[in-house]
Design an enzyme around this catalytic site. Structure first.
Site, PDB file in Angstrom:
ATOM      1  N   GLU A 177      30.214  -5.652 -48.966  1.00 38.53           N
ATOM      2  CA  GLU A 177      30.241  -4.240 -48.977  1.00 38.53           C
ATOM      3  C   GLU A 177      30.694  -3.811 -50.343  1.00 38.53           C
ATOM      4  O   GLU A 177      30.319  -2.639 -50.745  1.00 38.53           O
ATOM      5  CB  GLU A 177      31.178  -3.868 -47.746  1.00 38.53           C
ATOM      6  N   GLN A 193      37.621  -4.223 -34.510  1.00 40.69           N
ATOM      7  CA  GLN A 193      37.218  -3.982 -35.777  1.00 40.69           C
ATOM      8  C   GLN A 193      37.569  -2.487 -35.726  1.00 40.69           C
ATOM      9  O   GLN A 193      36.671  -1.617 -36.534  1.00 40.69           O
ATOM     10  CB  GLN A 193      35.446  -4.205 -35.908  1.00 40.69           C
TER      11      GLN A 193
END
Ligand SMILES: Cc1ncc(C[n+]2csc(CCOP(=O)(O)OP(=O)(O)O)c2C)c(N)n1
Lengths: 159, 569
Positions: free
Chosen positions: B50, B113
């Site tokens: 990312e 998450q």
């Protein structure tokens, strides 16, 4: 060297009412190392904005940066660095009922307040005055063994 | 039209004219990825990390001037993206990063998450949003793009809970944005501009101090014209390389910690600093109390908070450089350029006294030589990205940058690992240009997984690794300031860079001589594959001149006066 002396300042920050706007303002102070002495916030009647009043201190240079950095936050509509203002703070104090209530009542009256609640063991007094006078009031109140003191933080309005 | 939140995200991206999105999927953003699969309005590049996705979007934005877009999932996807956001934030790069979030009902429960993305990214974004209703999604997306590119640009995060991407509602993408609390100032104050012009006309030793804001404002042509008309000499910051053009006789060079002698002396002796989109960063100013000590300061900046933050400013002008210079230029038609003749003469002599130089060698490849050679072989057309360290400074000092947006480097945050993914974004925006990442043997490993991305999508980025077997910049400080205690900077243990590139579907070159370098670079430019060019360079070479941290700009360590000046060891 007025520029470098630390001075107490009160600023009003007018912000859009949206989630986490207060977090943005306080995070800015924390992240850039500015002080917050007190902070109050409430919605502005019949608008979609809120009024945050912050008492802080810093040199003229620091104050200029605080104002500019606040202004950079997207939901900040206006920043007012108060010069000529009326400034008030409220304080609530709990006293044991055994203390001299007429003295307490007289003391509170001197500072724009009075006893607002009476219980079986405690009385609660409220005063609202200029921050400096609030300090004096709290000193004077020590004589009556206060069990709890809650200060409200400053609100200010430009004259 | 009725559609899901995920579709709205895609429609907004298309409506904004974005052609390429860089990203990485995961649970919370899967509905959006499902819609990406179905649409053909933009392409999606799957970076392999990312951080790299955000840097790639950043490179794309720096090269084109448009908003770059990256997409990540919640939790670790988002936290991996934070360095990318911070990098873009420090250099005022317009990005929109879209992150998935756990469903609204799970927010605050430490869900799987879940991480407070707006909380974490607050200090490293221009603004961020946690979307709370489907109804506000189109407006938020519109505002995100608007905020990213307007005023002083910057990255904006839009964090979208998963259930909002699933829900279906009416989509109308707003035509315009109205944020009462956000009205950037573009026009400079007329009176202030007139005062600044008077100051320029009465100065004897004026100096243009050009920063990255000129690039962001696309004001390079105006700045060149201003310099030409007034014959005022100019210095550039790291972020402004290319604005004046290397061949411009009025350009003294880069100033700051690794600025050249004439630039730093000019700043120390000028009587009027004309700061255009520069922010007086400590790597530029050195000791503040000695910085431009004899000068009045004109400061043009779109961000009022930059003005007066570090130095006291005599002529503050808040506004967009382009608009301010358009107003300022005609007022300077009658400027007497002869006034500055003596000043230019002094600076010319400074430059003759200590030109930007290095001692070349026949025994080893000098890194500075490599930079110059890339400039000769790849030409003015190439776009150069860099990582962070000595190689970055040598590139900034020695590459013949000819135009803005030709030099793409992480200046404010100094992020190792930026160069390669940024180059991928640049190359995607300009496939016909040669794109070269100048990097070090330390930095390249920080996003080396992008070999796979570049190979898969056939994005032929050239990575020139100036391999000194050291974390060179840190090693240089240890040499000068830590009595040669090389604590944790020795990179003698190395991967086989050539084999590494090949293993990932790219090309590798090992280069030991100048001849091999020429051959490798010429070959690489012709190839349509990503490559690692592992160039063995002089191990102990130092970046000079150098202003020791916290010192005054005029106290430079120069090649002629510095021991340990990179003798071939
Ligand atoms: C992510 C990150 N970690 C650490 C640093 C500190 N740092 C700055 S330069 C440098 C050394 C870079 O080494 P290399 O990439 O080999 O380049 P060289 O200086 O040798 O040219 C380091 C560790 C940084 N800038 N970024």
């Amino acid at each position: 060297m007025a520029e470098f002396t630390n001075e107490r300042r009160v600023i009003s920050v007018i912000v859009m009412n949206e989630s986490s706007v207060l977090a943005r303002v306080t995070a800015l102070f924390a992240g850039r190392g500015y002080n917050i002495e007190s902070l109050t916030v409430a919605p502005i009647p019949s608008s979609n904005m809120s009024h945050i009043t912050i008492a802080t201190n810093g040199s003229a240079k620091v104050m200029e940066q605080i104002t500019k950095q606040l202004h950079k936050l997207i939901p900040v509509y206006k920043v007012i660095e108060h010069e000529e203002m009326v400034e008030k703070e409220m304080v609530l104090v709990k006293f044991p009922i055994a203390e001299n209530l007429s003295d307490i009542s007289a003391l509170c009256a001197t500072y724009n307040g009075g006893i607002v609640n009476v219980g079986t063991e405690m009385v609660i007094a409220q005063v609202a005055d200029e921050p400096k006078r609030i300090k004096h009031f709290i000193e004077a109140a020590q004589r009556y063994n206060p069990c709890e003191i809650v200060r409200g933080g400053v609100v200010a309005i430009e004259r | 039209m009725q559609m899901s939140g995920a579709q709205m995200v895609c429609e907004a991206i298309i409506a904004e004219g974005v052609k390429t999105v860089f990203g990485y999927p995961g649970g919370a953003i899967m509905h959006v990825y499902d819609e990406i699969y179905k649409q053909d309005g933009f392409e999606h590049i799957l970076n392999r990390h990312e951080q790299a996705a955000v840097h790639a979007a950043d490179g794309y934005a720096r090269a084109t001037g448009e908003v770059g877009v990256a997409m990540v999932t919640s939790g670790p996807g988002f936290t991996n993206a934070v360095t990318g956001l911070a990098t873009a934030y420090m250099d005022s790069i317009p990005l929109v990063v879209i992150s998935g979030q756990v469903p609204l009902s799970l927010i605050g429960t430490d869900g799987f998450q879940e991480i407070d993305a707006v909380g974490i990214s607050r200090p490293c974004t221009k603004h961020n949003f946690l979307v709370r209703t489907l109804e506000e999604l189109p407006r938020v997306l519109k505002e995100a793009f608007y905020i990213a590119r307007s005023g002083r640009p910057g990255p904006v995060l839009v964090d979208i809970p998963k259930d909002i991407t699933v829900d279906i509602g009416k989509f109308v993408y707003p035509d315009s944005v109205d944020i009462p609390s956000y009205k950037p100032t573009y026009k400079g104050n007329k009176r202030q501009i007139e005062k600044a012009v008077e100051a320029i006309k009465t100065a004897k030793k004026p100096l243009l101090y050009i920063g990255g804001g000129v690039v962001l404002s696309n004001a390079s042509d105006l700045v060149r014209k201003l310099a030409e008309k007034t014959q005022i000499p100019a210095v550039e910051t790291l972020m402004a390389r290319g604005v004046m053009g290397a061949k411009n006789p009025l350009l003294l060079g880069m100033l700051g910690m690794h600025g050249n002698y004439a630039s730093n002396m000019a700043m120390s002796e000028t009587d009027l600093v004309i700061s255009l989109g520069a922010r007086f960063d400590d790597r530029v100013t050195g000791k503040l109390s000695e910085f431009a000590k004899y000068a009045d300061i004109i400061h043009v900046d779109i961000d009022a908070a930059n003005i007066g933050k570090l130095v006291d400013v005599d002529y503050p002008i808040v506004g967009d450089i382009t608009q301010v210079l358009e107003k300022m230029a005609p007022l300077l038609d009658d400027v007497d350029t002869d006034r500055y003749n003596a000043w230019r003469e002094i600076l010319k002599r400074y430059n003759e006294l200590h030109p930007q130089s290095y001692v070349d060698s026949d025994k080893v490849i000098k890194p500075q030589w490599v930079i110059e050679r890339i400039g000769e072989l790849a030409g003015e057309d190439a776009i150069i990205t860099s990582d962070v360290g000595q190689h970055q400074m040598w590139a900034a000092q020695h590459y013949p940058f000819d135009r803005p947006r030709q030099w793409i480097s992480s200046g404010g945050l100094g992020t190792m690992g930026f160069g390669f993914p940024a180059a991928i974004g640049v190359k995607r925006a300009f496939p016909e240009k040669t794109v070269i990442n100048i990097t070090g043997d330390g930095s390249i490993l920080m996003n080396m997984q992008e070999l796979v991305t570049a190979a898969e999508y056939e994005i032929p980025v050239i990575n020139v690794i100036l391999n000194n077997h050291f974390l060179g910049m840190v090693r240089q400080w240890q040499t000068f300031f830590y009595e040669k205690r090389y604590s944790e900077t020795d990179l003698t243990f190395q991967p086989n860079f050539k084999a590494l590139a090949e293993a990932c579907g790219g090309i590798g070159y090992d280069v030991e001589t100048k001849e091999e370098f020429d051959a490798a670079l010429q070959d690489a430019i012709k190839q349509d594959k990503v490559c690692f060019m592992n160039v063995s360079t002089n191990r102990f070479e130092n970046v000079l001149p150098m202003v020791p941290s916290g010192g005054a700009l005029f106290n430079m360590m120069l090649p002629s006066t510095t021991e340990n000046n990179g003798e071939v060891e």
